[in-house]
Design a protein around this motif. Structure first.
Motif, short mmCIF file in Angstrom:
data_model
loop_
_atom_site.label_atom_id
_atom_site.label_comp_id
_atom_site.label_asym_id
_atom_site.label_seq_id
_atom_site.Cartn_x
_atom_site.Cartn_y
_atom_site.Cartn_z
N PRO A 1 -2.06 -4.14 5.09
CA PRO A 1 -2.56 -3.19 4.04
C PRO A 1 -3.75 -2.42 3.90
CG PRO A 1 -2.40 -5.43 3.41
CD PRO A 1 -1.91 -5.57 4.77
N VAL A 2 -5.03 -3.38 4.39
CA VAL A 2 -6.08 -2.92 4.02
C VAL A 2 -6.34 -1.76 5.37
CG1 VAL A 2 -8.65 -3.43 4.32
CG2 VAL A 2 -7.11 -4.97 2.93
N ARG A 3 -6.08 -2.27 6.51
CA ARG A 3 -6.40 -1.19 7.55
C ARG A 3 -5.38 -0.21 7.31
NH1 ARG A 3 -6.51 -4.09 13.38
NH2 ARG A 3 -8.23 -5.26 13.23
N PHE A 4 -4.19 0.09 6.93
CA PHE A 4 -3.24 1.03 6.70
C PHE A 4 -3.76 2.11 5.71
CE2 PHE A 4 0.25 2.97 4.35
CZ PHE A 4 0.77 3.91 5.62
N LEU A 5 -4.39 1.37 4.62
CA LEU A 5 -4.99 2.32 3.43
C LEU A 5 -6.31 3.17 4.16
CD1 LEU A 5 -5.25 3.30 0.69
CD2 LEU A 5 -6.93 1.34 0.14
N LEU A 6 -6.97 2.29 4.91
CA LEU A 6 -8.27 3.26 5.49
C LEU A 6 -7.74 4.20 6.29
CD1 LEU A 6 -11.14 3.82 5.87
CD2 LEU A 6 -11.16 1.61 7.58
N VAL B 1 0.67 -1.31 -0.08
CA VAL B 1 0.01 0.11 -0.06
C VAL B 1 1.02 1.23 -0.02
CG1 VAL B 1 -1.76 1.35 1.29
CG2 VAL B 1 -1.98 -1.15 1.09
N THR B 2 1.85 1.21 0.75
CA THR B 2 2.81 2.51 0.83
C THR B 2 3.54 2.53 -0.52
OG1 THR B 2 3.39 2.06 3.07
CG2 THR B 2 4.88 3.41 1.78
N TYR B 3 3.80 1.48 -1.22
CA TYR B 3 4.34 1.67 -2.82
C TYR B 3 3.14 2.07 -3.57
CZ TYR B 3 8.45 -1.18 -1.21
OH TYR B 3 9.30 -1.70 -0.65
N GLY B 4 2.07 1.79 -3.45
CA GLY B 4 0.91 1.85 -4.27
C GLY B 4 0.63 3.53 -4.08
N TYR C 1 -4.70 5.78 6.39
CA TYR C 1 -3.90 6.81 5.83
C TYR C 1 -4.97 8.08 5.33
CZ TYR C 1 -1.02 9.03 2.11
OH TYR C 1 -0.56 10.07 1.25
N LEU C 2 -5.91 7.45 4.98
CA LEU C 2 -7.03 8.34 4.09
C LEU C 2 -7.80 9.13 5.29
CD1 LEU C 2 -8.66 6.07 1.44
CD2 LEU C 2 -7.26 7.95 1.03
N LEU C 3 -7.94 8.49 6.48
CA LEU C 3 -8.77 9.20 7.41
C LEU C 3 -7.66 10.09 8.03
CD1 LEU C 3 -10.69 6.23 9.29
CD2 LEU C 3 -11.40 7.94 8.16
N CYS C 4 -6.41 9.93 7.85
CA CYS C 4 -5.39 11.03 8.57
C CYS C 4 -5.59 12.19 7.61
CB CYS C 4 -3.96 10.48 8.51
SG CYS C 4 -3.87 9.18 9.97
N GLY C 5 -5.74 11.89 6.16
CA GLY C 5 -5.69 13.13 5.25
C GLY C 5 -6.89 13.94 5.46
N PHE C 6 -8.02 13.30 5.77
CA PHE C 6 -9.47 13.73 6.26
C PHE C 6 -9.23 14.73 7.27
CE2 PHE C 6 -11.66 10.14 3.88
CZ PHE C 6 -11.30 10.75 2.81
N CYS C 7 -8.50 14.00 8.54
CA CYS C 7 -8.23 14.99 9.59
C CYS C 7 -7.46 15.99 9.44
CB CYS C 7 -7.43 14.20 10.75
SG CYS C 7 -8.42 12.60 11.55
#
Length: 256
Positions: free
Chosen positions: A111-116, A16-19, A118-124
């Motif tokens: 990976p799945v939890r990390f993606l979610l 996910v980090t690479y993606g 990461y996005l939530l941190c962006g929303f914060c």
């Protein structure tokens, strides 16, 4: 000071980090024209997060438009702005920080939890920046807020891990190691100082409140998203002494 790498072993491949890095690179190349010409300005205005666009219904006094002559993506900009950048230094710096710290945080969640996460941190991060100036017509772009969340999680999970720092002292180039809590603690203090000093400013600049919001969000959300079983594979987790951690990592049985 600039982080080069950490002493934290990578257990699993951080797909996910690479993606995320690849997605940011593709957006920079395909949507932002490598940062050249009018395509860069147009992409920042269209895909960036413009707080005034979120409250264009008369609830707030919308500032006059001087940067972007037309509306952006509205609420969609909360997501799209996380993959836009303003310059080569902006994207390279952000992706490097994600490269250094993202793999171990992904290791701790999967990976799945990390993606979610990461996005939530962006929303914060977006929420903090919008709350600081909801009538701003200046677009906000960059992955810094979400990556700030990754750094907030890292300092909670691996505070004692040594981070190798690159330092330029006039004409002397050197490196040294510091605990993650010192390096990342220094980073968030700088962001807080910048955030408070920028209050009342009407011009563009660094979105300090987004950095603070992402960092705080990540430091809190990590307790929900971390996987204790995955963390058992990490010898440097928590406040364990590095010597003991190294012995654990050297045991092949603990690499499975």
């Amino acid at each position: 000071m600039f982080p080069i790498r950490d002493d934290n072993p990578q257990v699993n491949t951080p797909y996910v980090t690479y993606g995320i890095i690849a997605a940011n690179a593709l957006a920079w190349f395909l949507l932002q024209g490598f940062g050249f010409g009018e395509q860069l300005n147009a992409s920042v205005c269209h895909y960036g997060l413009i707080p005034a666009d979120l409250f264009g219904d008369g609830l707030t006094d919308v500032a006059p438009r001087g940067v972007c002559p037309s509306d952006g993506m509205g609420w969609g900009g909360v997501f799209s702005s996380m993959f836009m950048h303003g310059s080569w230094m902006h994207i390279l710096g952000n992706m490097w920080f994600l490269w250094v710290f993202g793999d171990n945080v992904e290791d701790s969640m999967g990976p799945v939890r990390f993606l979610l996460f990461y996005l939530l941190c962006g929303f914060c991060a977006a929420a903090a920046q919008v709350a600081a100036d909801p009538s701003s017509a200046i677009p906000m772009v960059g992955a810094s807020g979400a990556i700030g969340g990754v750094m907030g999680a890292y300092i909670m999970l691996f505070p004692r891990v040594k981070v190798h720092m690159f330092v330029i002292l006039i004409i002397i180039f050197t490196t040294f190691r510091v605990p993650a809590i010192a390096m990342l603690g220094y980073w968030i203090v700088v962001q807080l100082l910048g955030a408070f000093s920028s209050m009342g400013s009407t011009g563009g600049g660094v979105a300090f409140w987004a950095h603070v919001g992402g960092f705080v969000g990540g430091a809190l959300l990590v307790w929900v998203f971390k996987d204790e079983e995955l963390l058992l594979n990490h010898p440097y987790r928590g406040w364990q002494r590095p010597k003991k951690a190294a012995n654990i990592w050297d045991d092949p049985a603990n690499r499975e």
